[in-house]
Write a protein that holds these residues in place. Structure first.
Motif, mmCIF file in Angstrom:
data_model
loop_
_atom_site.group_PDB
_atom_site.id
_atom_site.type_symbol
_atom_site.label_atom_id
_atom_site.label_comp_id
_atom_site.label_asym_id
_atom_site.label_seq_id
_atom_site.Cartn_x
_atom_site.Cartn_y
_atom_site.Cartn_z
ATOM 1 N N TYR A 317 0.893 -1.273 0.083
ATOM 2 C CA TYR A 317 0.042 0.268 -0.036
ATOM 3 C C TYR A 317 0.806 1.352 0.105
ATOM 4 N N LEU A 318 2.165 1.326 0.114
ATOM 5 C CA LEU A 318 3.109 2.466 0.052
ATOM 6 C C LEU A 318 3.820 2.051 -1.219
ATOM 7 N N VAL A 356 7.549 6.868 7.012
ATOM 8 C CA VAL A 356 6.624 7.379 5.895
ATOM 9 C C VAL A 356 5.525 7.897 6.233
ATOM 10 N N LEU A 357 4.807 7.147 7.216
ATOM 11 C CA LEU A 357 3.427 7.446 7.926
ATOM 12 C C LEU A 357 3.533 8.655 8.490
ATOM 13 N N LEU A 359 5.709 11.104 7.762
ATOM 14 C CA LEU A 359 5.839 12.153 6.956
ATOM 15 C C LEU A 359 4.384 12.607 6.517
ATOM 16 N N LEU A 360 3.591 11.655 6.138
ATOM 17 C CA LEU A 360 2.127 12.027 5.610
ATOM 18 C C LEU A 360 1.235 12.543 6.763
ATOM 19 N N GLU A 361 1.456 11.893 8.215
ATOM 20 C CA GLU A 361 0.878 12.825 9.129
ATOM 21 C C GLU A 361 1.321 14.147 9.140
ATOM 22 N N GLY A 362 2.255 14.463 9.264
ATOM 23 C CA GLY A 362 2.944 15.904 9.328
ATOM 24 C C GLY A 362 2.328 16.897 8.201
ATOM 25 N N MET A 363 2.253 16.184 6.669
ATOM 26 C CA MET A 363 1.708 16.990 5.772
ATOM 27 C C MET A 363 0.263 17.157 6.024
ATOM 28 N N ALA A 364 -0.559 16.186 6.490
ATOM 29 C CA ALA A 364 -2.080 16.453 7.036
ATOM 30 C C ALA A 364 -2.178 17.389 7.716
ATOM 31 N N LEU A 399 -5.141 8.967 8.390
ATOM 32 C CA LEU A 399 -4.780 9.497 7.077
ATOM 33 C C LEU A 399 -5.982 9.482 6.178
ATOM 34 N N LEU A 400 -7.039 8.550 6.140
ATOM 35 C CA LEU A 400 -8.088 8.453 5.442
ATOM 36 C C LEU A 400 -8.914 9.710 5.192
ATOM 37 N N ARG A 401 -9.422 9.779 3.950
ATOM 38 C CA ARG A 401 -10.307 10.956 3.711
ATOM 39 C C ARG A 401 -11.615 10.448 2.988
ATOM 40 N N PHE A 402 -12.580 10.944 3.180
ATOM 41 C CA PHE A 402 -13.907 10.535 2.718
ATOM 42 C C PHE A 402 -14.878 11.685 2.116
#
Ligand code: ADP
Ligand code: MG
Length: 629
Positions: A317-318, A356-357, A359-364, A399-402
């Motif tokens: 998934y990455l 990586v998670l 990094l994505l959390e920081g961006m979110a 991290l999910l978006r709906f």
């Protein structure tokens, strides 16, 4: 030694012709990148040789110092890039510089619009590689010999980039590849030391091999000197690396033309020592959906390239993450088989996923707009996460978006945290609905009571959604609840009076329900009074743990044997149609009504009718009936 020249003229694959044409127009303002592309290929070729030589030393011949040389000839108006890497044999030349082997090529060219301005943007995404030489050259000559083969196996490829190329066999003592560009008129500026050094410095400084040019010093003009820093970028201290350097390195390893969206660079020392450098691309590659293809992480051991696409280093998934893992502890002769059951690799992988998670959390959290861009490109892949990565399920869920009844109905922008923050008083569940499409989800009759009570429902219309939800049962202590499954239990969202009425209504309509059940026979599991509906006369529900209807359909289409799960038909006892036919005395007519309500419910889910013709004729009968014939 005599060499049979065996010269032939061959045509480029159609896609190559299209690419060449487009590229020359679209990259004209950025033409210096040809050098980056050629150096990148030379560097890859050296990496490949170094790796193959681990098991076959003879391949190094007596020239083990891998390097790249860049030369020019002002008078002849040529620029040459030379490497002593792996080289190519005749077959490989044909395959690599006569066709485009990348997966997704065909779809890519089909997606071109013919509008040059628009297509120019697309081409960047595709990555141009070797063919970029033709932006500045009207003739390109590539001479190469594969490592380990005799000098008589040299191959020369030549083309003017118009549609054909020639191939001939040549004598070539030196291993590796040499590409000479005959500059177009007006491009002579590239046959200058200053210009070339500047470009190398800008784009290729990070290359992990010496890039040499002839010295400019008086009396030393025949000597080569190294013009890049030739050290592995990831091995350098973070504080010394500029963003541009990170970006150029990304373009090299990812074969991407665009800047990355974000990167994270880590060095770990101690028990185990390793460095990782990961990038999130801006755009999804064309083969993103091919789960078996291209895991984008390269493995190095003590700065030596070991392999591409090391799938053990990142979960599926990455798979869009690009980057490098460099271990100080693994043996140099590590193979894919060894990687599969290696404790050190497991540790590195677990830590890498966390990075990586993070990094994505920081961006979110800090760059919501950027994160939204990321989600639009890669969200559907991240949705595979809860199934694949149990240990990080909670982090992935964040991290999910709906899409949602209170956000956008057709764009995924709502996070679960946001959902929780707007839950109604008395609400203890996270409600969602899955359907064939976002439109079907948003129009589903199941939403009616939620709309009336202003309770938010997450709308899901992606193929992976139903599957993903089977792995997510709660978020921060709140259960997920499909609103199309099981008995609707609104908990405290419903007051006592409403509950009382619902019970009463079920009793009051007992006869109607029994008659309908009889008319519909084994088409339904049960008929009951609904309290989900306010406007529609009927809807379908499945049992709590059954697959929803669209999932059943997907599986059936894919050729799976799916047990037929009969749905439950719920009717809206307040609806004028239901009230009217409740008193229908004619059993045949009554049965028509029951069937029409069932079929309607199926249609409004986006489902397909087994027998659409009967539906239409029944409906027509009833309409005639109502209009008094
Ligand atoms: P990419 O680098 O993304 O694969 P390119 O168009 O740059 O695409 O190159 C196509 C292929 O040609 C490479 O994958 C490689 O197999 C081959 N190639 C190009 N340059 C060299 C080189 N200097 N030495 C060996 N092979 C090369
Ligand atoms: Mg390349």
């Amino acid at each position: 030694m005599s060499v049979d020249a065996h010269k032939e003229t061959l045509g480029f694959q159609t896609e190559v012709r299209q690419l060449l044409k487009l590229m020359i127009h679209s990259l004209y303002s950025n033409k210096e990148i040809f050098l980056r592309e050629l150096i990148s290929n030379a560097s890859d070729a050296c990496d490949k040789l170094r790796f193959e030589a681990l098991t076959d030393e003879a391949l190094m011949e007596d020239d083990a110092e891998l390097k790249i040389q860049v030369e020019f000839d002002k008078d002849a108006k040529t620029v040459t890039v030379r490497d002593n890497g792996i080289g190519m044999d005749r077959e490989e030349v044909m395959e690599n510089v006569g066709t485009i082997a990348k997966s997704g090529t065909k779809q890519f060219f089909e997606s071109l619009t013919g509008d040059q301005a628009k297509d120019a943007q697309l081409i960047g995404q595709f990555g141009v590689g070797f063919y970029s030489a033709f932006i500045v050259a009207d003739k390109v000559s590539l001479t190469t010999r594969r490592a380990g083969m005799g000098a008589e196996h040299g191959v020369r490829w030549e083309s003017d980039g118009e549609g054909e190329y020639t191939l001939e066999t040549v004598e070539r003592p030196m291993r590796g590849t040499e590409v000479t560009l005959h500059l177009r008129e007006g491009e002579e500026e590239f046959a200058e030391a200053y210009r070339l050094r500047h470009i190398i410095n800008k784009y290729s400084d990070h290359i992990n091999l010496p890039i040499e040019m002839k010295s400019e010093e008086e009396g030393k003009q025949d000597e080569y000197e190294v013009v890049n820093s030739a050290s592995a970028l990831w091995a350098r201290p973070k504080t010394e690396i500029k963003d541009e350097e990170y970006n150029e390195f990304y373009k090299h390893i990812a074969h991407d033309f665009e800047e990355p969206l974000a990167h994270i660079h880590t060095k770990v020392e101690g028990n185990q020592s390793y460095a990782t450098l990961f990038y999130v691309p801006q755009r999804a590659p064309f083969d993103l959906w091919d789960r078996d293809k291209r895991h984008g992480v390269k493995l190095y051991v003590r700065r030596v390239f070991i392999m591409d696409d090391a799938e053990q280093l990142m979960p599926t998934y990455l798979r869009f993450i690009r980057g490098v893992v460099d271990s100080d502890d693994l043996p140099l002769n590590v193979s894919r088989e060894i990687l599969q059951r290696n404790k050190q690799i497991d540790t590195i992988r677990a830590a890498s996923v966390k990075k990586v998670l993070g990094l994505l959390e920081g961006m979110a959290n800090n760059e919501a707009e950027k994160y939204q861009g990321f989600w639009d490109e890669f969200g559907s892949v991240i949705k595979e996460g809860p199934a694949e990565d149990h240990a990080n399920k909670a982090r992935i869920a964040k991290l999910l978006r709906f899409a949602s009844t209170k956000g956008d109905a057709d764009k995924q922008t709502v996070s679960l945290d946001e959902y929780l923050s707007r839950m109604k008083e008395g609400q203890d569940k996270i409600y969602y609905i899955t359907a064939d499409s976002y439109a079907a989800a948003n129009n589903s009759p199941h939403l009616e009571v939620f709309r009336k009570k202003e309770v938010e429902v997450l709308l899901m219309g992606d193929r992976v959604d139903e599957w993903m939800m089977s792995f997510l049962d709660e978020f921060e202590g709140r259960q997920f609840q499909s609103i199309a499954k099981g008995e609707l239990d609104l908990g405290e969202l419903e007051d006592e009076q409403e509950k009382e009425e619902a019970k009463k209504s079920q009793q009051e309509h007992k006869d109607l329900l029994e008659r309908m059940q009889k008319a519909l026979g084994d088409k339904v599991k049960e008929v009951r009074v609904s309290h989900r509906l306010t406007r529609s006369p009927s809807c379908l529900v499945v049992e709590e743990h059954d697959m929803n209807l669209s999932m059943q359909k997907i599986l059936k289409q894919a050729g799976h044997d799916v047990p037929t799960m009969k749905p439950i038909l719920e009717i809206n006892s307040e609806h004028p149609l239901v009230r009217q036919f409740e008193h229908e005395q004619d059993e045949e007519r009554f049965s028509d009504w029951a069937h029409v309500l069932l079929d309607q419910a199926m249609l409004s889910e986006g489902g397909q009718l087994e027998d659409p013709a009967s539906f239409v004729s029944r409906l027509n009968e009833l309409m005639l009936d109502l209009s008094g014939k």
